[in-house]
Design a protein around this motif. Structure first.
Motif, PDB file in Angstrom:
ATOM      1  N   ALA A   1      -4.595  -3.047  -2.752  1.00 52.35           N
ATOM      2  CA  ALA A   1      -4.526  -2.248  -4.058  1.00 52.35           C
ATOM      3  C   ALA A   1      -5.036  -0.642  -3.587  1.00 52.35           C
ATOM      4  O   ALA A   1      -5.740  -0.618  -2.874  1.00 52.35           O
ATOM      5  CB  ALA A   1      -5.287  -2.880  -5.234  1.00 52.35           C
ATOM      6  N   VAL A   2      -4.757   0.034  -4.693  1.00 48.32           N
ATOM      7  CA  VAL A   2      -5.064   1.591  -4.541  1.00 48.32           C
ATOM      8  C   VAL A   2      -6.114   1.515  -5.737  1.00 48.32           C
ATOM      9  O   VAL A   2      -5.898   1.292  -6.514  1.00 48.32           O
ATOM     10  CB  VAL A   2      -3.759   2.276  -4.815  1.00 48.32           C
ATOM     11  CG1 VAL A   2      -4.474   3.901  -4.633  1.00 48.32           C
ATOM     12  CG2 VAL A   2      -2.780   2.216  -3.392  1.00 48.32           C
ATOM     13  N   VAL A   3      -6.972   2.167  -4.922  1.00 45.47           N
ATOM     14  CA  VAL A   3      -8.177   2.416  -6.058  1.00 45.47           C
ATOM     15  C   VAL A   3      -8.519   3.919  -6.133  1.00 45.47           C
ATOM     16  O   VAL A   3      -8.910   4.466  -5.171  1.00 45.47           O
ATOM     17  CB  VAL A   3      -9.567   1.780  -5.773  1.00 45.47           C
ATOM     18  CG1 VAL A   3     -10.573   2.025  -6.765  1.00 45.47           C
ATOM     19  CG2 VAL A   3      -9.414   0.153  -5.805  1.00 45.47           C
ATOM     20  N   GLY A   4      -7.972   4.591  -7.182  1.00 48.55           N
ATOM     21  CA  GLY A   4      -8.195   6.166  -7.179  1.00 48.55           C
ATOM     22  C   GLY A   4      -6.855   6.816  -6.798  1.00 48.55           C
ATOM     23  O   GLY A   4      -6.339   6.444  -5.633  1.00 48.55           O
TER      24      GLY A   4
ATOM     25  N   VAL B   1       5.382  -4.491  -5.196  1.00 45.60           N
ATOM     26  CA  VAL B   1       4.563  -3.836  -6.381  1.00 45.60           C
ATOM     27  C   VAL B   1       3.673  -3.120  -5.826  1.00 45.60           C
ATOM     28  O   VAL B   1       2.947  -3.540  -4.856  1.00 45.60           O
ATOM     29  CB  VAL B   1       4.377  -5.067  -7.189  1.00 45.60           C
ATOM     30  CG1 VAL B   1       3.344  -6.031  -6.842  1.00 45.60           C
ATOM     31  CG2 VAL B   1       3.995  -4.253  -8.583  1.00 45.60           C
ATOM     32  N   LEU B   2       2.927  -2.125  -6.503  1.00 42.37           N
ATOM     33  CA  LEU B   2       1.842  -1.413  -6.158  1.00 42.37           C
ATOM     34  C   LEU B   2       0.673  -1.596  -7.291  1.00 42.37           C
ATOM     35  O   LEU B   2       1.052  -1.516  -8.355  1.00 42.37           O
ATOM     36  CB  LEU B   2       2.362   0.048  -6.155  1.00 42.37           C
ATOM     37  CG  LEU B   2       0.828   1.036  -5.915  1.00 42.37           C
ATOM     38  CD1 LEU B   2       0.678   0.757  -4.542  1.00 42.37           C
ATOM     39  CD2 LEU B   2       1.299   2.286  -6.013  1.00 42.37           C
TER      40      LEU B   2
ATOM     41  N   LEU C   1      -8.525  -9.993  -4.506  1.00 43.53           N
ATOM     42  CA  LEU C   1      -7.513  -9.491  -3.762  1.00 43.53           C
ATOM     43  C   LEU C   1      -7.345 -10.270  -2.159  1.00 43.53           C
ATOM     44  O   LEU C   1      -6.255 -10.682  -1.980  1.00 43.53           O
ATOM     45  CB  LEU C   1      -7.565  -7.980  -3.565  1.00 43.53           C
ATOM     46  CG  LEU C   1      -7.312  -7.089  -4.582  1.00 43.53           C
ATOM     47  CD1 LEU C   1      -8.022  -5.633  -4.476  1.00 43.53           C
ATOM     48  CD2 LEU C   1      -5.935  -7.193  -5.288  1.00 43.53           C
ATOM     49  N   ALA C   2      -8.500 -10.436  -1.870  1.00 41.06           N
ATOM     50  CA  ALA C   2      -8.463 -11.049  -0.392  1.00 41.06           C
ATOM     51  C   ALA C   2      -8.035 -12.656  -0.570  1.00 41.06           C
ATOM     52  O   ALA C   2      -7.471 -12.991   0.398  1.00 41.06           O
ATOM     53  CB  ALA C   2      -9.874 -11.072   0.028  1.00 41.06           C
TER      54      ALA C   2
ATOM     55  N   GLU D   1       0.786  -1.185  -0.123  1.00 36.37           N
ATOM     56  CA  GLU D   1      -0.061   0.133   0.043  1.00 36.37           C
ATOM     57  C   GLU D   1       0.838   1.336   0.058  1.00 36.37           C
ATOM     58  O   GLU D   1       1.933   1.215   0.406  1.00 36.37           O
ATOM     59  CB  GLU D   1      -1.098  -0.008   1.253  1.00 36.37           C
ATOM     60  CG  GLU D   1      -1.604  -1.171   1.369  1.00 36.37           C
ATOM     61  CD  GLU D   1      -2.685  -0.910   2.565  1.00 36.37           C
ATOM     62  OE1 GLU D   1      -3.261  -0.277   2.641  1.00 36.37           O
ATOM     63  OE2 GLU D   1      -2.531  -1.982   3.372  1.00 36.37           O
ATOM     64  N   PRO D   2       0.176   2.567  -0.439  1.00 39.86           N
ATOM     65  CA  PRO D   2       0.988   3.456  -0.337  1.00 39.86           C
ATOM     66  C   PRO D   2       1.747   3.910   1.017  1.00 39.86           C
ATOM     67  O   PRO D   2       2.802   4.502   1.052  1.00 39.86           O
ATOM     68  CB  PRO D   2       0.211   4.743  -0.740  1.00 39.86           C
ATOM     69  CG  PRO D   2      -0.732   3.918  -1.555  1.00 39.86           C
ATOM     70  CD  PRO D   2      -0.995   2.559  -1.103  1.00 39.86           C
TER      71      PRO D   2
END
Length: 254
Positions: A91-94, A65-66, A84-85, A46-47
């Motif tokens: 993951a980043v959404v937006g 990896v992002l 994902l789970a 994550e960020p």
């Protein structure tokens, strides 16, 4: 920085849209790509993990990896979340989520199709995040400033630059599991005029002394350094205290 953080470069898997519309990545293909990532040993982060790496030097997992998704259409939301789970991925959404963490994406090149069955491995050509050190710096010193036989001197910690925040300073002797000394501070002094957080060191101190600076929860590492005996500072004209008969004398004392 007192301890330089080596830059890290993290590849980005960029999805413009996942769903059933024209030009979308289908949820079943997204699932297969997540499966290929897991099989390849990659670890999506994550960020906030990247932000910790940039600001405080906290390590990243192997092959980070992002996964960056601009949009998930409503009909695909459950399938994306379940994919994902299943592999424990994030993951980043937006883009605003990444931006709030201070992470900027560059050279976005579209959808990465991962795995040999769908073309060559795309990770080498993906856009990347450059993680570089922040502006926080720390000064850690040991000063031989005590004539009391019960004490060796003082550990001085300061923060010349960067955001002020509550911090915890912890020092370990070689091979110790428990801290030798530790202290919390609402904010470390900036070091101007010799001001610093002062921790007294007992006569049983050993070197190299390992000094760690954390946030007060002691989970986020901001700084790490080892101070050898040769780096101990002594005031001008310093003379060692008179030794007791049972004290071992070191050549470095003279």
């Amino acid at each position: 920085r007192a301890a330089v953080i080596a830059p890290a470069e993290v590849p980005v898997i960029h999805y413009a849209s996942i769903g059933g519309g024209a030009g979308d990545v289908r949820p079943d293909l997204f699932y297969l790509q997540m499966r290929d990532l897991a099989a390849g040993g990659f670890h999506p982060v994550e960020p906030r993990a990247l932000a910790r790496r940039v600001r405080w030097g906290v390590g990243l997992p192997p092959l980070p990896v992002l996964i960056y998704i601009e949009r998930v259409r409503p009909e695909a939301a459950v399938a994306v979340s379940e994919a994902l789970a299943e592999y424990g991925f994030a993951a980043v959404v937006g883009g605003e989520i990444a931006a709030r963490a201070g992470i900027g994406l560059k050279e976005e090149t579209g959808i990465a199709r991962i795995g040999a069955r769908r073309g060559a491995d795309a990770l080498g050509a993906l856009p990347r995040i450059d993680a570089t050190p922040g502006d926080m710096s720390f000064s850690v010193r040991v000063v031989r400033d005590s004539k009391d036989p019960a004490f060796f001197g003082s550990l001085l910690a300061a923060q010349p630059t960067g955001a002020r925040m509550p911090l915890s300073v912890i020092a370990y002797r070689p091979f110790d599991e428990a801290p030798f000394v530790q202290a919390d501070a609402a904010a470390l002094p900036c070091g101007d005029g010799g001001e610093a957080l002062r921790l007294p060191l007992g006569a049983d101190v050993e070197f190299p002394l390992e000094v760690l600076i954390y946030d007060t929860t002691r989970t986020l590492l901001y700084h790490s350094s080892k101070i050898p005996k040769a780096a101990v500072e002594k005031p001008a004209g310093w003379r060692e205290p008179v030794s007791s008969p049972d004290r071992e004398i070191e050549l470095g004392d003279f």
